[in-house]
Design an enzyme around this catalytic site. Structure first.
Site, mmCIF file in Angstrom:
data_model
loop_
_atom_site.group_PDB
_atom_site.id
_atom_site.type_symbol
_atom_site.label_atom_id
_atom_site.label_comp_id
_atom_site.label_asym_id
_atom_site.label_seq_id
_atom_site.Cartn_x
_atom_site.Cartn_y
_atom_site.Cartn_z
ATOM 1 N N GLY A 49 0.765 -1.246 0.000
ATOM 2 C CA GLY A 49 0.000 0.000 0.000
ATOM 3 C C GLY A 49 0.790 1.288 0.000
ATOM 4 O O GLY A 49 0.335 2.297 -0.515
ATOM 5 N N GLU A 103 4.391 4.068 5.757
ATOM 6 C CA GLU A 103 3.198 3.210 5.694
ATOM 7 C C GLU A 103 2.016 4.000 5.140
ATOM 8 O O GLU A 103 1.949 5.224 5.287
ATOM 9 C CB GLU A 103 2.921 2.675 7.113
ATOM 10 C CG GLU A 103 1.664 1.873 7.291
ATOM 11 C CD GLU A 103 1.581 0.580 6.487
ATOM 12 O OE1 GLU A 103 1.776 0.632 5.265
ATOM 13 O OE2 GLU A 103 1.282 -0.464 7.090
ATOM 14 N N ASP A 107 -4.788 1.649 10.900
ATOM 15 C CA ASP A 107 -6.192 1.338 11.175
ATOM 16 C C ASP A 107 -6.266 0.902 12.644
ATOM 17 O O ASP A 107 -6.353 1.737 13.542
ATOM 18 C CB ASP A 107 -6.636 0.264 10.179
ATOM 19 C CG ASP A 107 -8.118 -0.068 10.272
ATOM 20 O OD1 ASP A 107 -8.834 0.631 10.979
ATOM 21 O OD2 ASP A 107 -8.548 -1.032 9.622
ATOM 22 N N LYS A 135 -6.699 6.402 11.147
ATOM 23 C CA LYS A 135 -8.103 6.355 11.587
ATOM 24 C C LYS A 135 -8.096 6.352 13.115
ATOM 25 O O LYS A 135 -8.029 5.290 13.729
ATOM 26 C CB LYS A 135 -8.762 5.061 11.094
ATOM 27 C CG LYS A 135 -8.873 4.927 9.588
ATOM 28 C CD LYS A 135 -9.538 3.588 9.240
ATOM 29 C CE LYS A 135 -9.596 3.336 7.754
ATOM 30 N NZ LYS A 135 -10.025 1.966 7.417
ATOM 31 N N PHE A 156 -13.618 2.429 5.330
ATOM 32 C CA PHE A 156 -12.648 1.829 4.424
ATOM 33 C C PHE A 156 -12.323 2.803 3.287
ATOM 34 O O PHE A 156 -13.222 3.409 2.709
ATOM 35 C CB PHE A 156 -13.196 0.516 3.860
ATOM 36 C CG PHE A 156 -12.136 -0.320 3.220
ATOM 37 C CD1 PHE A 156 -11.228 -1.041 3.994
ATOM 38 C CD2 PHE A 156 -12.027 -0.383 1.835
ATOM 39 C CE1 PHE A 156 -10.231 -1.798 3.402
ATOM 40 C CE2 PHE A 156 -11.030 -1.139 1.239
ATOM 41 C CZ PHE A 156 -10.138 -1.852 2.021
ATOM 42 N N VAL A 157 -11.030 2.962 2.988
ATOM 43 C CA VAL A 157 -10.606 3.886 1.928
ATOM 44 C C VAL A 157 -9.751 3.177 0.879
ATOM 45 O O VAL A 157 -9.108 2.158 1.166
ATOM 46 C CB VAL A 157 -9.822 5.100 2.505
ATOM 47 C CG1 VAL A 157 -10.729 6.009 3.307
ATOM 48 C CG2 VAL A 157 -8.627 4.646 3.344
ATOM 49 N N ASP A 163 -5.731 -0.379 -1.628
ATOM 50 C CA ASP A 163 -6.575 -1.207 -2.493
ATOM 51 C C ASP A 163 -7.780 -1.787 -1.772
ATOM 52 O O ASP A 163 -7.835 -1.839 -0.546
ATOM 53 C CB ASP A 163 -5.757 -2.388 -3.028
ATOM 54 C CG ASP A 163 -5.533 -3.461 -1.960
ATOM 55 O OD1 ASP A 163 -5.072 -3.096 -0.849
ATOM 56 O OD2 ASP A 163 -5.844 -4.638 -2.207
ATOM 57 N N ARG A 169 -5.523 0.848 -6.499
ATOM 58 C CA ARG A 169 -4.235 1.411 -6.067
ATOM 59 C C ARG A 169 -3.787 2.552 -6.970
ATOM 60 O O ARG A 169 -3.052 3.439 -6.553
ATOM 61 C CB ARG A 169 -3.138 0.332 -6.078
ATOM 62 C CG ARG A 169 -3.322 -0.765 -5.044
ATOM 63 C CD ARG A 169 -2.021 -1.543 -4.885
ATOM 64 N NE ARG A 169 -2.213 -2.832 -4.218
ATOM 65 C CZ ARG A 169 -2.247 -3.009 -2.912
ATOM 66 N NH1 ARG A 169 -2.120 -1.973 -2.108
ATOM 67 N NH2 ARG A 169 -2.407 -4.207 -2.399
HETATM 68 P P1 IMP Z 1 -3.859 -2.258 10.951
HETATM 69 O O1 IMP Z 1 -2.869 -3.329 11.320
HETATM 70 O O2 IMP Z 1 -5.256 -2.611 11.405
HETATM 71 O O3 IMP Z 1 -3.445 -0.878 11.410
HETATM 72 O O4 IMP Z 1 -3.976 -2.251 9.387
HETATM 73 C C1 IMP Z 1 -3.004 -1.732 8.626
HETATM 74 C C2 IMP Z 1 -2.993 -2.269 7.207
HETATM 75 O O5 IMP Z 1 -4.292 -2.679 6.746
HETATM 76 C C3 IMP Z 1 -2.577 -1.142 6.312
HETATM 77 O O6 IMP Z 1 -1.209 -1.190 6.099
HETATM 78 C C4 IMP Z 1 -3.377 -1.365 5.059
HETATM 79 O O7 IMP Z 1 -2.622 -2.132 4.158
HETATM 80 C C5 IMP Z 1 -4.591 -2.108 5.490
HETATM 81 N N1 IMP Z 1 -5.745 -1.189 5.665
HETATM 82 C C6 IMP Z 1 -6.256 -0.697 6.812
HETATM 83 N N2 IMP Z 1 -7.299 0.106 6.598
HETATM 84 C C7 IMP Z 1 -7.450 0.142 5.247
HETATM 85 C C8 IMP Z 1 -8.377 0.845 4.396
HETATM 86 O O8 IMP Z 1 -9.275 1.603 4.813
HETATM 87 N N3 IMP Z 1 -8.182 0.636 3.060
HETATM 88 C C9 IMP Z 1 -7.232 -0.174 2.542
HETATM 89 N N4 IMP Z 1 -6.350 -0.836 3.303
HETATM 90 C C10 IMP Z 1 -6.468 -0.681 4.653
HETATM 91 MG MG MG Z 2 -0.204 -1.204 4.337
#
Ligand code: IMP
Ligand code: MG
Length: 182
Positions: A49, A103, A107, A135, A156-157, A163, A169
């Site tokens: 990403g 990064e 999330d 977020k 979700f974005v 993606d 992407r």
């Molecule tokens: P986390 O471990 O929950 O913080 O998630 C992080 C990873 O999930 C990011 O590096 C993204 O690749 C993916 N991700 C989290 N939220 C989104 C979103 O809204 N859209 C797309 N990918 C996301």
């Molecule tokens: Mg990522």
């Protein structure tokens, strides 16, 4: 009229446009440039990403620097899965280096919370984190963010590297999931 897009049957609406992103990325690049003048930092781009953000951020830093890539995975479609897998490991020697992890989004924070503590074990001189999107309402695991693009709602974005199951992407703007009742 909003320019709605669809991917795998879901609809997304514009959230942050490319001009706004470019201005923010340039500002972060400038901040990093000032802080790392002669430190020869190594940017560690988290695939997949962050590849678009990293490409723009590096070119906004006019200092000697290097880039390497790591692939972590905790997501499947739109749901975070829990365990973190380092699919493609760090290939550079990080000992004594100034590392800037790049990064796309924080999330739950699960991915980076684990990855940053794994990185520390490799004894870099310093570690900083640059994230395009955060977020705040979704965070469950503490993550120290040094350079942040934008806080966004817990939706979700896609776009600018992010993606939905492989699609979107390549979009220049960031879009969020569209729900009719708003
Ligand atoms: P986390 O471990 O929950 O913080 O998630 C992080 C990873 O999930 C990011 O590096 C993204 O690749 C993916 N991700 C989290 N939220 C989104 C979103 O809204 N859209 C797309 N990918 C996301
Ligand atoms: Mg990522």
């Amino acid at each position: 009229m909003k320019k709605l897009i669809t991917a795998h049957g879901l609809t997304f609406e514009p959230l942050i446009d490319s001009t706004e992103i470019a201005a923010r990325v340039a500002a972060i690049g400038h901040e990093i440039q000032e802080a790392y003048q002669t430190k020869h930092p190594l940017f560690l781009c988290v695939l997949n990403g962050a590849f678009v953000f990293a490409a723009d951020l590096l070119r906004a830093c006019e200092i000697a620097c290097e880039v390497s890539f790591v692939r972590l995975a905790s997501y499947d479609g739109m749901a975070s899965k829990g365990e973190i897998k380092t699919v493609l490991g760090v290939d550079a020697d990080l000992k004594g280096r100034h590392i800037i992890v790049v990064e796309d989004i924080v999330d739950s924070g699960r991915t980076l919370h684990h990855f940053m503590s794994d990185l520390k074990k490799l004894e870099p001189a310093s570690i900083a984190l640059a994230v395009l999107l955060v977020k705040p309402d979704a965070i469950e695991f503490p993550v120290q963010i040094d350079y942040k693009g934008f806080d966004i709602a817990n939706k979700f974005v896609v776009g600018y590297g992010l993606d939905y199951d492989g699609l979107c992407r390549n979009l220049k703007d960031v879009y969020q999931l569209y729900t009719e009742d708003e």
